[in-house]
Design an enzyme around this catalytic site. Structure first.
Site, short mmCIF file in Angstrom:
data_model
loop_
_atom_site.label_atom_id
_atom_site.label_comp_id
_atom_site.label_asym_id
_atom_site.label_seq_id
_atom_site.Cartn_x
_atom_site.Cartn_y
_atom_site.Cartn_z
N ASN A 34 -20.33 -19.04 17.08
CA ASN A 34 -19.51 -20.19 17.44
C ASN A 34 -18.64 -19.85 18.64
O ASN A 34 -18.62 -18.72 19.11
CB ASN A 34 -18.67 -20.65 16.24
CG ASN A 34 -17.71 -19.57 15.77
OD1 ASN A 34 -16.73 -19.26 16.43
ND2 ASN A 34 -18.01 -18.97 14.63
N ARG A 35 -17.91 -20.83 19.14
CA ARG A 35 -17.20 -20.69 20.41
C ARG A 35 -15.79 -20.12 20.29
O ARG A 35 -15.04 -20.14 21.25
CB ARG A 35 -17.10 -22.05 21.10
CG ARG A 35 -18.43 -22.59 21.55
CD ARG A 35 -18.22 -23.88 22.34
NE ARG A 35 -19.48 -24.51 22.68
CZ ARG A 35 -20.25 -24.14 23.70
NH1 ARG A 35 -19.89 -23.14 24.48
NH2 ARG A 35 -21.39 -24.75 23.93
#
Ligand code: CTP
Ligand code: CA
Length: 236
Positions: A34-35
Site C-alpha cells: 500500500n501507499r
C-alpha cells in the site's frame, strides 16, 4: 528563533507506535502493498520521545531516519507486525499503543517459493487468479484483550476516502464504534491526499465526544502534537 518548550507530559510512559505499511509476499520478488510512507507514524513516535516517553517504533517498510530516542523493530508483513505488537504489550508496561500503520487486510493464501512465471503449466499463459485470506486485525485484538490493570490506551487510525454510504466523518464515527478504541485519528485520503504528502487534515474522534477535534491542513509534526495533547490529557 526559539522553539516552544516541549511539555514532558509523557515522562515515565512507554509508548508503542506502528508505522508504515505491510507488504504481503506472493513470491520472492513480488508483494501486495500500500501507499503508506510512514511519515505520520514516525512523526507521532518522534513527538512522544520529545515529550519524555520511552518509544518502541514497529516499522513496516519505511525508508526514513529513525527519530531520536526511539527503539525500532522492523517488520514486513501483517503477521510479523502483530507478533511485534503483541510481544511488546504482553511485556506489560505499555501505556499507549498508536496503530498508525496501514496493515493489509488480506494476504495471498499461498506463497510461491519460486518466482511465478508468465507461462505456467503446459504453455498456459492465461492470467492467474490470486486467492487471498484475511489477516488478523491487530487493533481489534488489542481492544478485545483489554480489561487488566496493564491495558494500554489504544489509538487507531482510519484512512477514508468517503463512499456512497457516507462521508469521511460518518465512516470514521462508525469505525470508532466498531473498533472500540480510545481515540480514532481519521485521515482523508485520495490519490493526491495524505499518502507521501507532508501535510494532511485529520479528525480526532473519541467515544462519547460528539464534536471531533479537526487539525489541518497541517504538517504531520503538528498533527502528532495534537494527538499527544489529547492522549496525554486522557492519561492523567
Ligand atoms: N488495523 C489493524 N489490523 C488490520 C487492519 C487494520 O490493526 N489487519 C488497524 C490500523 O492500523 C488502523 C485501524 O486498524 O489503526 C483502522 O484501519 P482501517 O484499514 O482504516 O480499518 P479496517 O477495520 O481495516 O476497515 P476498512 O479497511 O474496511 O476501512
Ligand atoms: Ca483495512
Amino acid at each position: 528563533v526559539e522553539e516552544a518548550a516541549t511539555p514532558a507530559d509523557l515522562a515515565g510512559r512507554h509508548v508503542l507506535v506502528s508505522a508504515g505499511g505491510t507488504r504481503e509476499p506472493l513470491d520472492p520478488v513480488r508483494f501486495l502493498g500500500n501507499r503508506s510512507s510512514g511519515k505520520q507514524g514516525y512523526a507521532v513516535a518522534a513527538e512522544a520521545a520529545r515529550r519524555g516517553a520511552r518509544v518502541t517504533l514497529v516499522s513496516a517498510n519505511v525508508e526514513l531516519a529513525t527519530p531520536a530516542g526511539c527503539d525500532v523493530v522492523r517488520v514486513g508483513t501483517a503477521l510479523e507486525l502483530q507478533e511485534a505488537i503483541v510481544a511488546a504489550v504482553d511485556a506489560g508496561d505499555v501505556d499507549v499503543v498508536v496503530m498508525a500503520a496501514a496493515v493489509a487486510d488480506f494476504r495471498p493464501a499461498t506463497y510461491a517459493g519460486a518466482k511465478i512465471k508468465k507461462t505456467h503449466g503446459d504453455g498456459d499463459d492465461s492470467a492467474p487468479t490470486i486467492e487471498l485470506v484475511r489477516n488478523p486485525d491487530v487493533l481489534a485484538g488489542l481492544v478485545a484483550a483489554r480489561g487488566g490493570a496493564t491495558s494500554p490506551f489504544v489509538v487507531g487510525f482510519a484512512a477514508e476516502t468517503g463512499d456512497a454510504t457516507g462521508g469521511v466523518l460518518d465512516l470514521a464515527r462508525a469505525k470508532l464504534a466498531r473498533k472500540g478504541c480510545d481515540l480514532l485519528v481519521a485521515n482523508e485520503v485520495g490519490a493526491d491526499k495524505t499518502f507521501g504528502q507532508d501535510t494532511s487534515t485529520v479528525h480526532l474522534l473519541a467515544p462519547g465526544v460528539d464534536e471531533p477535534v479537526t487539525v489541518g491542513p497541517a504538517s504531520k509534526a503538528d498533527i502528532a502534537r495534537a494527538i499527544w495533547d489529547v492522549v496525554a490529557a486522557r492519561l492523567s
